[in-house]
Write a protein that holds these residues in place. Structure first.
Motif, short mmCIF file in Angstrom:
data_model
loop_
_atom_site.label_atom_id
_atom_site.label_comp_id
_atom_site.label_asym_id
_atom_site.label_seq_id
_atom_site.Cartn_x
_atom_site.Cartn_y
_atom_site.Cartn_z
N ARG A 1 0.85 -1.18 0.00
CA ARG A 1 0.00 0.00 0.00
C ARG A 1 0.89 1.24 0.00
NH1 ARG A 1 0.01 2.51 4.95
NH2 ARG A 1 0.60 1.28 6.78
N PRO A 2 0.35 2.37 -0.41
CA PRO A 2 1.13 3.61 -0.35
C PRO A 2 1.40 4.02 1.10
CG PRO A 2 -0.71 3.82 -1.87
CD PRO A 2 -0.94 2.56 -1.10
N TRP B 1 9.73 15.41 6.74
CA TRP B 1 9.67 16.82 6.37
C TRP B 1 9.37 16.99 4.88
CZ3 TRP B 1 8.91 19.37 10.44
CH2 TRP B 1 9.10 20.74 10.54
N GLU B 2 9.87 16.05 4.05
CA GLU B 2 9.68 16.14 2.60
C GLU B 2 8.60 15.19 2.09
OE1 GLU B 2 13.74 15.24 1.50
OE2 GLU B 2 14.17 17.35 1.18
N TYR B 3 8.31 14.15 2.84
CA TYR B 3 7.27 13.15 2.57
C TYR B 3 7.19 12.74 1.10
CZ TYR B 3 4.66 17.62 2.06
OH TYR B 3 4.25 18.89 1.73
N LEU B 4 8.33 12.33 0.53
CA LEU B 4 8.38 11.94 -0.88
C LEU B 4 7.42 10.80 -1.22
CD1 LEU B 4 12.24 12.11 -1.47
CD2 LEU B 4 10.54 13.85 -2.04
N PRO B 5 7.41 9.68 -0.43
CA PRO B 5 6.50 8.59 -0.81
C PRO B 5 5.04 9.00 -0.75
CG PRO B 5 8.16 7.84 0.77
CD PRO B 5 8.23 9.33 0.74
N VAL B 6 4.69 9.90 0.15
CA VAL B 6 3.30 10.34 0.27
C VAL B 6 2.93 11.25 -0.90
CG1 VAL B 6 1.62 11.52 1.74
CG2 VAL B 6 3.44 10.14 2.77
N ALA B 7 3.84 12.16 -1.24
CA ALA B 7 3.59 13.02 -2.40
C ALA B 7 3.42 12.18 -3.67
CB ALA B 7 4.73 14.01 -2.57
N ALA B 8 4.26 11.15 -3.81
CA ALA B 8 4.15 10.28 -4.99
C ALA B 8 2.83 9.54 -5.00
CB ALA B 8 5.31 9.29 -5.00
N ALA B 9 2.36 9.14 -3.82
CA ALA B 9 1.08 8.44 -3.73
C ALA B 9 -0.08 9.36 -4.11
CB ALA B 9 0.88 7.89 -2.32
N HIS B 10 0.09 10.66 -3.93
CA HIS B 10 -0.94 11.63 -4.33
C HIS B 10 -0.76 12.08 -5.77
CE1 HIS B 10 -3.13 12.45 -0.53
NE2 HIS B 10 -2.02 12.04 0.04
N GLY B 11 0.13 11.44 -6.50
CA GLY B 11 0.26 11.70 -7.92
C GLY B 11 1.31 12.72 -8.32
N TYR B 12 2.10 13.23 -7.36
CA TYR B 12 3.09 14.24 -7.67
C TYR B 12 4.43 13.60 -8.06
CZ TYR B 12 0.07 17.59 -5.18
OH TYR B 12 -0.97 18.37 -4.76
N ALA B 13 5.10 14.22 -9.00
CA ALA B 13 6.54 14.04 -9.15
C ALA B 13 7.20 15.10 -8.26
CB ALA B 13 6.97 14.23 -10.60
N VAL B 14 8.41 14.80 -7.78
CA VAL B 14 9.11 15.74 -6.90
C VAL B 14 10.53 15.94 -7.41
CG1 VAL B 14 9.85 16.30 -4.56
CG2 VAL B 14 7.75 14.97 -4.91
N LEU B 15 10.90 17.19 -7.61
CA LEU B 15 12.27 17.54 -7.99
C LEU B 15 12.96 18.18 -6.79
CD1 LEU B 15 14.60 17.97 -10.03
CD2 LEU B 15 13.55 20.19 -10.57
N ARG B 16 14.13 17.64 -6.43
CA ARG B 16 14.97 18.22 -5.38
C ARG B 16 16.29 18.64 -6.01
NH1 ARG B 16 15.81 13.94 -1.19
NH2 ARG B 16 15.42 12.49 -2.90
N PRO B 17 16.44 19.90 -6.38
CA PRO B 17 17.62 20.35 -7.12
C PRO B 17 18.75 20.77 -6.18
CG PRO B 17 16.01 22.11 -7.02
CD PRO B 17 15.40 20.94 -6.28
N ASN B 18 19.98 20.39 -6.53
CA ASN B 18 21.16 20.88 -5.82
C ASN B 18 21.69 22.10 -6.56
OD1 ASN B 18 21.02 19.04 -3.75
ND2 ASN B 18 22.33 17.54 -4.78
N TYR B 19 21.05 23.19 -6.30
CA TYR B 19 21.29 24.45 -6.99
C TYR B 19 22.64 25.05 -6.60
CZ TYR B 19 19.39 25.82 -2.42
OH TYR B 19 19.15 25.94 -1.07
#
Length: 690
Positions: free
Chosen positions: A29-30, A459-477
């Motif tokens: 499950r997500p 703090w970033e909740y990547l797996p949860v954001a992905a489960a809600h349909g988002y792609a996530v970019l974390r740039p090392n600017y």
């Protein structure tokens, strides 16, 4: 040439995240926000003297008490068999083996303790006994080689003047009047129930932040600062003294560089340390390795001057001819060895994961590392002298077995000025069928830091954001560490030079690849990531929603409000308080100077007790946006510092952001995840104004 070849070889083996073997997804499950917030945290591995056992702390979530509670664990390095060693309700931290391996010391505040004290536990288990009774909390400690003595750091107790003020009812705080911290020696009492005698070793108008005992137990290496304030970090100098506190000798002198992680060589003749400086002693560089004679007879020598990485920690090998160290190489940390004579650099790890924790046993040339990645949050592994890696713990194996986890990919793109920029893309669950997806652009704090392949930050909740349909970019600017000094120092003299342009170039690259939906872009970040959010919403109107977490909006007022300025002065050239101050530079790089351009609906989050980026910055942002007619909301967390500690507040941070993004970027409703217990729900007392 050898350095360049070693770096290129390392990058060649570590540049891509390989997808894991497919498992049956039907039973998974997500992840939810509650799953992430409640996830245990493993830290502080400490190898036993014989290299066969490892201590560490593992936290348990306690929703009724609204916090994580740490306990001491021990695992067998060969078999992985693990057991919890402590069970105190307030938790225990900082476990260290006695030199002979017969006992385990740790810090705890138990019933009857006014402050955190030292406890001793037989290594085979049993009842722990308190061995110190110090007037103030013990902050850090280290065993002497003979096992009969422990050296520790503790703040000075209240002065007679302070006690007199207390007696007359004067309980007002004197701003920035913090106690000094000094070195003490504790004689470990052999008898059960006995408290050892403690003796003060340093005294004066300075603070000691770290100590290290020589291999023969005769000298104590330590640092001395002008005060306990963060702004005085550049005053740090290294000293040694005899084990009884006499014969104090200064090693480094008036260099305005903060030396950290200092350790004496096995023969006591040299000291290695880490500092964010170049060979000339100039600050604001990637953290580098230095070696200096222990008698201070020569200037520090910078090792690996051309290495682009950022050193985290370092140790001597048993023969003192080499140094092993952990370094940030951008999207992951790795281990290296450098030969002192030739400065030949050898990579020791080539994993796709990042080394998020580390300990080293010089006698057996054995490392224990925590490997953090998209499917594991930092289980421990053994790295042997022959390079073989074997797993030890399995505290996080349940993640891949239980949850449908998103795929990560390390990507690169070209900045506006042609410089290559690196970042990490997390795909939405559903794979290619979900593309193009709404994109969350999450920028890291620091800014002298990096985002890495670790995937389970609440703090970033990547797996949860992905489960809600988002792609996530974390740039090392630009301004990130691990990519060389030129990349880091792009911010010197101009904070927002290329950094925000690097972020937007990454967004455009994902749109061009068909991954990101240009009409559903979201921006978020905390601390320096919040600074970036504040800048980007003034730079472009392309984002449908934004969340500014503890972000600065006015560099002029921020300079005086924050608890630290030393890393900000290089950005703008000088303080704003001197004659002919560079006020125009401060204002030019303040998002507030362009706040009239903002149209993006912006959520603002901050802790009311944040001293690093004080709440006043968020209030300035809120008033500017709201009075200009921009949709905004300010959420403040009572009692919370820069990094929120309460489980319930961490949960609601994610809820608030996902709700904001769903409303303004997706046009959808969002259902808040409740805290698991009613008691914990009552602990959440965040306030809002809109």
């Amino acid at each position: 040439m050898r350095l360049a070849a070693a770096c290129l070889a390392f990058l060649a083996v570590g540049c891509a995240m390989e997808p894991l073997a497919a498992e049956d997804a039907s039973s998974k499950r997500p992840m939810t926000l509650v799953d992430l917030v409640a996830m245990p945290s493993l830290s502080g591995p400490d190898l036993s003297p014989d290299g066969t056992q490892v201590l560490y702390t593992l936290t348990d979530p306690n929703w009724d008490r609204d916090r994580h509670i740490p306990h001491v664990w021990r695992a067998d390095v060969a078999t992985g068999a693990a057991r919890r060693m402590t069970a105190g309700v307030e938790g225990q931290t900082d476990p260290e083996w006695a030199p002979d391996g017969s006992a385990i010391a740790f810090l705890a505040e138990r019933d009857g303790d006014e402050h955190k004290q030292l406890y001793l536990l037989p290594s085979d288990g049993g009842e722990a006994r308190r061995i110190s009774d110090h007037e103030t909390a013990i902050a850090a400690y280290e065993w002497a080689p003979d096992g009969a003595t422990i050296y520790f750091l503790a703040d000075d107790p209240a002065t007679a003047e302070q006690e007199a003020r207390e007696k007359r009812g004067d309980r007002l705080n004197r701003f920035e009047e913090k106690p000094f911290r000094h070195v003490w020696r504790l004689d470990v009492a052999p008898d059960a129930g006995a408290i050892g005698e403690a003796y003060r070793l340093t005294e004066g108008a300075f603070t000691v932040r770290s100590l290290h005992v020589s291999a023969d137990g005769r000298r104590i290496l330590h640092d001395r600062f002008a005060s306990s304030l963060l702004d005085d970090l550049p005053t740090a100098e290294l000293w040694t003294m005899a084990a009884d506190g006499s014969d104090a000798r200064q090693i480094t002198r008036d260099n305005q560089v903060f030396e950290t992680g200092a350790r004496l060589s096995p023969d006591g003749a040299s000291v290695l340390f880490v500092a964010g400086a170049n060979a000339a002693g100039e600050s604001y560089h990637n953290d580098n390795l230095f070696v200096v004679p222990a008698d201070g007879s020569a200037a520090p020598r910078l090792l690996l001057e051309d290495m682009p990485y950022d050193v985290r920690a370092a140790r001597w090998t048993a023969d003192g001819r080499s140094i092993v160290f952990r370094a940030n190489t951008g999207v992951r940390d790795a281990l290296f060895r450098v030969d002192l004579a030739s400065e030949r650099l050898t990579p020791l790890t080539d994993r796709a994961e990042t080394v998020s924790g580390w300990d080293y046993d010089a006698a057996s040339d054995t490392h224990v590392v925590a490997l953090d990645g998209p499917t594991n949050a930092g289980d421990l592994w053994r790295l042997a002298a022959d390079g073989a890696m074997t797993p030890i713990t399995d505290h996080y194996g349940y993640l891949a077995r239980t949850f449908d986890l998103p795929r990560q990919e390390v990507i690169t793109w070209t900045g506006e000025d042609g410089v290559e920029v690196e970042g990490i893309l997390t795909y939405p669950l559903g794979g290619r069928d979900a593309l193009p997806a709404p994109l969350i652009v999450n920028t890291h704090g620091g800014p002298a830091s990096t985002d890495q392949v670790a995937g389970f930050s609440a703090w970033e909740y990547l797996p949860v954001a992905a489960a809600h349909g988002y792609a996530v970019l974390r740039p090392n600017y630009r301004g990130s560490t691990g990519y060389g000094d030129e990349f880091l120092r792009d911010m010197v003299g101009s904070y927002f030079n290329q950094a925000h342009k690097d972020v937007m170039a990454g967004v455009d690259a994902l749109i061009a690849r068909g991954i990101a939906d240009p009409d559903r872009l979201v921006k978020m970040g905390w601390s320096a990531g919040g600074h970036m959010t504040n800048k980007i919403i003034t730079y472009t109107d392309r984002f449908a929603a934004a969340s500014s977490g503890a972000g600065a909006v006015n560099w002029i007022s921020m300079y005086g409000q924050s608890d630290i300025r030393i890393y900000r002065t290089p950005w703008f050239g000088d303080t704003p308080w001197v004659e002919d101050a560079p006020i125009e530079t401060y204002w030019e790089h303040s998002p507030l100077s362009d706040i009239h351009k903002v149209t993006t609906p912006t959520l603002i989050l901050v802790g009311e007790n944040d001293v690093r980026v004080p709440m006043a910055q968020s209030v300035e942002l809120y008033y500017a946006l709201s009075r200009n007619g921009v949709t905004t909301r300010l959420i403040t967390a009572p009692g919370e510092p820069h990094g929120w500690r309460k489980l319930s507040n961490r949960l609601f941070k994610g809820n608030l952001e996902l709700d904001w993004f769903a409303t303004h970027a997706l046009g959808q409703d969002y259902t808040f995840e409740p805290v698991p217990t009613a008691e914990a729900a009552q602990a959440d007392d965040a306030t809002d104004a809109d």
